[in-house]
Scaffold this motif. Structure first.
Motif, PDB file in Angstrom:
ATOM      1  N   THR A  12       0.845  -1.196   0.000  1.00 43.18           N
ATOM      2  CA  THR A  12       0.000   0.000   0.000  1.00 43.18           C
ATOM      3  C   THR A  12       0.880   1.245   0.000  1.00 43.18           C
ATOM      4  O   THR A  12       2.025   1.203   0.453  1.00 43.18           O
ATOM      5  CB  THR A  12      -0.927   0.029   1.222  1.00 43.18           C
ATOM      6  N   GLY A  13       0.379   2.321  -0.516  1.00 48.38           N
ATOM      7  CA  GLY A  13       1.158   3.549  -0.655  1.00 48.38           C
ATOM      8  C   GLY A  13       1.799   4.020   0.630  1.00 48.38           C
ATOM      9  O   GLY A  13       2.968   4.394   0.654  1.00 48.38           O
ATOM     10  N   THR A  14       1.056   3.991   1.716  1.00 42.35           N
ATOM     11  CA  THR A  14       1.579   4.449   3.002  1.00 42.35           C
ATOM     12  C   THR A  14       2.716   3.563   3.476  1.00 42.35           C
ATOM     13  O   THR A  14       3.752   4.052   3.927  1.00 42.35           O
ATOM     14  CB  THR A  14       0.460   4.469   4.064  1.00 42.35           C
ATOM     15  N   VAL A  15       2.544   2.258   3.355  1.00 46.85           N
ATOM     16  CA  VAL A  15       3.575   1.322   3.787  1.00 46.85           C
ATOM     17  C   VAL A  15       4.827   1.498   2.942  1.00 46.85           C
ATOM     18  O   VAL A  15       5.948   1.497   3.463  1.00 46.85           O
ATOM     19  CB  VAL A  15       3.065  -0.136   3.727  1.00 46.85           C
ATOM     20  N   GLY A  37       6.452   0.051  -6.391  1.00 46.15           N
ATOM     21  CA  GLY A  37       5.602  -0.725  -7.281  1.00 46.15           C
ATOM     22  C   GLY A  37       4.153  -0.343  -7.108  1.00 46.15           C
ATOM     23  O   GLY A  37       3.827   0.659  -6.467  1.00 46.15           O
ATOM     24  N   THR A  38       3.298  -1.153  -7.609  1.00 50.75           N
ATOM     25  CA  THR A  38       1.864  -0.904  -7.535  1.00 50.75           C
ATOM     26  C   THR A  38       1.362  -1.040  -6.103  1.00 50.75           C
ATOM     27  O   THR A  38       1.899  -1.809  -5.321  1.00 50.75           O
ATOM     28  CB  THR A  38       1.102  -1.873  -8.459  1.00 50.75           C
ATOM     29  N   SER A  39       0.349  -0.296  -5.782  1.00 40.83           N
ATOM     30  CA  SER A  39      -0.259  -0.418  -4.452  1.00 40.83           C
ATOM     31  C   SER A  39      -1.576  -1.184  -4.532  1.00 40.83           C
ATOM     32  O   SER A  39      -2.276  -1.321  -3.547  1.00 40.83           O
ATOM     33  CB  SER A  39      -0.499   0.967  -3.845  1.00 40.83           C
ATOM     34  N   ASN A  40      -1.900  -1.706  -5.718  1.00 40.47           N
ATOM     35  CA  ASN A  40      -3.127  -2.482  -5.882  1.00 40.47           C
ATOM     36  C   ASN A  40      -2.927  -3.896  -5.352  1.00 40.47           C
ATOM     37  O   ASN A  40      -1.879  -4.498  -5.561  1.00 40.47           O
ATOM     38  CB  ASN A  40      -3.528  -2.564  -7.360  1.00 40.47           C
ATOM     39  N   LYS A  41      -3.933  -4.427  -4.685  1.00 45.24           N
ATOM     40  CA  LYS A  41      -3.865  -5.798  -4.185  1.00 45.24           C
ATOM     41  C   LYS A  41      -3.855  -6.749  -5.373  1.00 45.24           C
ATOM     42  O   LYS A  41      -4.626  -6.611  -6.299  1.00 45.24           O
ATOM     43  CB  LYS A  41      -5.048  -6.099  -3.278  1.00 45.24           C
ATOM     44  N   MET A  42      -2.920  -7.722  -5.327  1.00 39.65           N
ATOM     45  CA  MET A  42      -2.785  -8.682  -6.416  1.00 39.65           C
ATOM     46  C   MET A  42      -2.834 -10.095  -5.865  1.00 39.65           C
ATOM     47  O   MET A  42      -2.464 -10.336  -4.719  1.00 39.65           O
ATOM     48  CB  MET A  42      -1.438  -8.504  -7.118  1.00 39.65           C
TER      49      MET A  42
END
Length: 56
Positions: A12-15, A37-42
């Motif tokens: 996630t962006g914050t992490v 990288g992406t912050s979207n759950k994959m």
């Protein structure tokens, strides 16, 4: 992690931001190049595919 030059961080962006800031403030990792990288759950499969494309 020892003797690294580059690190790719996903989550996630914050992490991501907090972890990269922590690394920058740690003398051992101060000069490590970090990439976000992406912050979207994959899914696990998608994450593996993403990682392979980043490091090839």
């Amino acid at each position: 992690m020892q003797n690294i030059d580059e690190l790719h961080v996903t989550g996630t962006g914050t992490v991501q931001e907090q972890f990269i800031k922590y690394l920058y403030e740690t003398p051992q990792y101060k000069n490590v190049e970090t990439k976000e990288g992406t912050s979207n759950k994959m899914s696990d499969e998608s994450l593996i595919e993403y990682a392979v494309t980043q490091f090839n």
